[in-house]
Design a protein around this motif. Structure first.
Motif, PDB file in Angstrom:
ATOM      1  N   MET A  74       0.827  -1.196   0.000  1.00 26.08           N
ATOM      2  CA  MET A  74       0.000   0.000   0.000  1.00 26.08           C
ATOM      3  C   MET A  74       0.873   1.262   0.000  1.00 26.08           C
ATOM      4  SD  MET A  74      -3.095   1.052   2.588  1.00 26.08           S
ATOM      5  CE  MET A  74      -2.026   1.291   3.998  1.00 26.08           C
ATOM      6  N   VAL A  75       1.925   1.256   0.796  1.00 27.64           N
ATOM      7  CA  VAL A  75       2.811   2.422   0.869  1.00 27.64           C
ATOM      8  C   VAL A  75       3.609   2.575  -0.418  1.00 27.64           C
ATOM      9  CG1 VAL A  75       4.832   3.381   2.048  1.00 27.64           C
ATOM     10  CG2 VAL A  75       2.944   2.427   3.376  1.00 27.64           C
ATOM     11  N   VAL A  76       4.202   1.502  -0.908  1.00 24.79           N
ATOM     12  CA  VAL A  76       5.018   1.576  -2.115  1.00 24.79           C
ATOM     13  C   VAL A  76       4.172   1.984  -3.321  1.00 24.79           C
ATOM     14  CG1 VAL A  76       6.408   0.247  -3.760  1.00 24.79           C
ATOM     15  CG2 VAL A  76       6.762  -0.044  -1.321  1.00 24.79           C
ATOM     16  N   ASN A 127       4.023   8.401  -2.789  1.00 26.47           N
ATOM     17  CA  ASN A 127       5.244   7.813  -2.253  1.00 26.47           C
ATOM     18  C   ASN A 127       6.440   8.249  -3.085  1.00 26.47           C
ATOM     19  OD1 ASN A 127       7.276   6.268  -1.184  1.00 26.47           O
ATOM     20  ND2 ASN A 127       6.498   4.338  -1.936  1.00 26.47           N
ATOM     21  N   GLN A 128       7.378   8.900  -2.465  1.00 23.94           N
ATOM     22  CA  GLN A 128       8.590   9.341  -3.147  1.00 23.94           C
ATOM     23  C   GLN A 128       9.783   8.450  -2.825  1.00 23.94           C
ATOM     24  OE1 GLN A 128       8.555  11.870  -5.450  1.00 23.94           O
ATOM     25  NE2 GLN A 128       6.363  11.706  -5.077  1.00 23.94           N
ATOM     26  N   ILE A 129       9.614   7.522  -1.889  1.00 23.50           N
ATOM     27  CA  ILE A 129      10.716   6.648  -1.494  1.00 23.50           C
ATOM     28  C   ILE A 129      11.172   5.792  -2.670  1.00 23.50           C
ATOM     29  CG2 ILE A 129      11.417   4.733   0.004  1.00 23.50           C
ATOM     30  CD1 ILE A 129       9.401   5.802   2.057  1.00 23.50           C
ATOM     31  N   ILE A 151       7.215  -3.210  -5.989  1.00 23.35           N
ATOM     32  CA  ILE A 151       5.895  -3.836  -5.891  1.00 23.35           C
ATOM     33  C   ILE A 151       5.994  -5.318  -6.230  1.00 23.35           C
ATOM     34  CG2 ILE A 151       3.612  -3.941  -6.998  1.00 23.35           C
ATOM     35  CD1 ILE A 151       3.740  -0.832  -7.138  1.00 23.35           C
ATOM     36  N   ARG A 152       6.701  -5.646  -7.304  1.00 21.18           N
ATOM     37  CA  ARG A 152       6.849  -7.064  -7.684  1.00 21.18           C
ATOM     38  C   ARG A 152       7.589  -7.853  -6.601  1.00 21.18           C
ATOM     39  NH1 ARG A 152       8.186  -4.882 -12.706  1.00 21.18           N
ATOM     40  NH2 ARG A 152      10.309  -5.651 -12.568  1.00 21.18           N
ATOM     41  N   PHE A 153       8.565  -7.208  -5.941  1.00 24.76           N
ATOM     42  CA  PHE A 153       9.296  -7.858  -4.848  1.00 24.76           C
ATOM     43  C   PHE A 153       8.332  -8.275  -3.738  1.00 24.76           C
ATOM     44  CE2 PHE A 153      11.381  -7.083  -0.667  1.00 24.76           C
ATOM     45  CZ  PHE A 153      12.240  -8.172  -0.662  1.00 24.76           C
TER      46      PHE A 153
END
Length: 113
Positions: A69-71, A76-78, A89-91
């Protein structure tokens, strides 16, 4: 995503409980970067550091879906550029079947081979 590369992340050891096979977490990261520009050592290292920083900011018991959700959040700029965000996301998606927590994933990454 190559689902055939998913290997068991946890195993039960008598008297110790469940432990994490750290190489499996790193294998997942290598699987999602293979064949991408992020597979180059300097770019891989930057992605690795970003993942470590991201996971370090979560409560250790946070689940994979919270990480996703965060990624995946547009603000999200991280994760930086879209390509990096997609790989992150795939990770996490690759790790969904393991039900690992953010703390367990971080531990797996910290023991980088």
């Amino acid at each position: 995503m190559n689902m055939h590369s998913v290997i068991p992340i946890q195993r039960h050891v008598r008297g110790v409980g469940t432990i994490i096979a750290p190489t499996a977490v790193m294998d997942a990261l290598h699987d999602v970067t293979a064949g991408t520009p992020l597979d180059q050592p300097d770019r891989f290292d930057a992605l690795y550091r970003d993942l470590m920083d991201l996971l370090d900011g979560f409560h250790p018991d946070a689940g994979i879906y919270e990480c996703l959700m965060v990624v995946g959040h547009p603000m999200n700029q991280i994760a930086g550029r879209e390509e990096r965000r997609d790989v992150m996301i795939r990770f996490f998606e690759l790790l969904i079947p393991t039900h690992l927590t953010a703390g367990e994933i971080l531990t797996g990454l910290e023991t980088r081979a």
